[in-house]
Motif scaffolding. Structure first.
Motif: not given
Length: 336
Positions: A67-75, A124-139
């Protein structure tokens, strides 16, 4: 804003039956943290694609969820991690490209469904990063990465980290409670609680207060780093074996700690000041991570998202006999 430490959730991917479990776990985590049906659906779709990609490309790997904490809500953050022979990332992102005779739309679709997408792949391999935020969260996304794991998946973790943000200032704490398990966690949490009350107090005063708070516990190792983007400077104090360094594309500077145990005994403490740090990476890590790594052994990795860097360091240098925390922060005024 304050961000308290939490462990990374690890899902092993080595059989097709685990794809559905990964999708359900990721979707539930998104729904639990306030994502609506559409946004949680994006998370579920990408989790399915990432798990499938691990099996197709590497036959075995892991997905790490946070979980990625935000000022309001989380990603929600999902990392796909493997130890396969690597692949041509740019080619795989192109729709229609496939190494296994499939439609080849997976990674291209993944990058379009996410709010943050980054990756690193070599032999040595791969690392793929994805992050998601609610579409209403513009930060904007904070360029910070964490990988934290307890020994043998114990529900208690003797490592803690804590981050505080105030405009262009960042204050970061890592504590490693002696040993591991519940008593180590109790010691570390006592220190974190004190830090969280006034994270931008001078590091020496913070150290003294945390030392008092951890007295009567097992004690532990500690490092505090305070970054001021406007002043283009960082102040650091450490007791014990928390590793820390500042990394630029062309150089790396280790940060010195003093011997001792916070909550026990240490003879000396002194803060160190570092100038001209904007644009650098700050990496702090507990001794569950080996110290012999060098980012220059991974050409281009220094320019990737800090979450990718943290995951690769954990993948390749975890000792496997203690709790481990890797914290990577891009030092930039944009955090404010």
């Amino acid at each position: 804003m304050n961000i308290g430490g939490s462990m990374t959730q690890v899902l092993i991917i080595e059989d097709s039956s685990q794809i559905g479990h990964a999708r359900r776990t990721a979707q539930h985590l998104a729904e639990k943290n306030g994502f609506d049906a559409t946004d949680a659906g994006r998370v579920a779709l990408v989790a399915t694609e990432l798990a499938s990609n691990i099996l197709k490309h590497a036959t075995r790997g892991e997905m790490h969820l946070r979980v990625v904490p935000r000022i309001s809500g989380a990603g929600i953050e999902i990392l796909a991690i493997d130890r396969a022979k690597g692949f041509d990332l740019q080619a795989c992102l192109a729709d229609g490209f496939s190494t296994r005779g499939t439609q080849g739309i997976g990674l291209g679709a993944v990058s379009r469904q996410t709010d943050v997408f980054d990756a690193f792949a070599d032999a040595r391999g791969a690392v793929l990063l994805t992050r998601f935020y609610p579409r209403s969260d513009k930060a904007p996304d904070r360029r910070i990465g964490v990988s934290q794991h307890s020994l043998h998946d114990d529900p208690a973790c003797g490592d803690v980290f804590h981050l505080a943000f105030d405009g262009s200032r960042i204050s970061a704490l890592v504590i490693d409670g002696l040993g591991h398990g519940e008593e180590a966690e109790r010691a570390a949490r006592a220190g974190e609680k004190t830090f969280a009350r006034s994270p931008f107090t001078s590091p020496m005063l913070l150290l003294e207060d945390i030392h008092i708070a951890m007295t009567g516990t097992r004690g532990g190792a500690l490092a505090i780093a305070q970054f001021d983007g406007e002043a283009n400077a960082l102040r650091f104090v450490g007791i014990g074996n928390i590793g820390a360094c500042l990394i630029a594309p062309d150089k790396s500077r280790g940060m010195a700690s003093h011997p001792g145990i916070v909550g026990g005994q240490y003879r000396k403490a002194q803060p160190f000041d570092y100038a001209h740090v904007n644009g650098h990476l700050l990496i702090m890590y507990s001794d569950g991570l080996q110290s012999r790594w060098n980012l220059q052994d991974y050409p281009g990795l220094v320019h990737r998202h800090p979450a990718v860097i943290a995951a690769i360091l954990h993948r390749d240098f975890c000792r496997g006999r203690d709790d481990v925390t890797v914290l990577v922060i891009a030092l930039e005024t944009a955090h404010g």
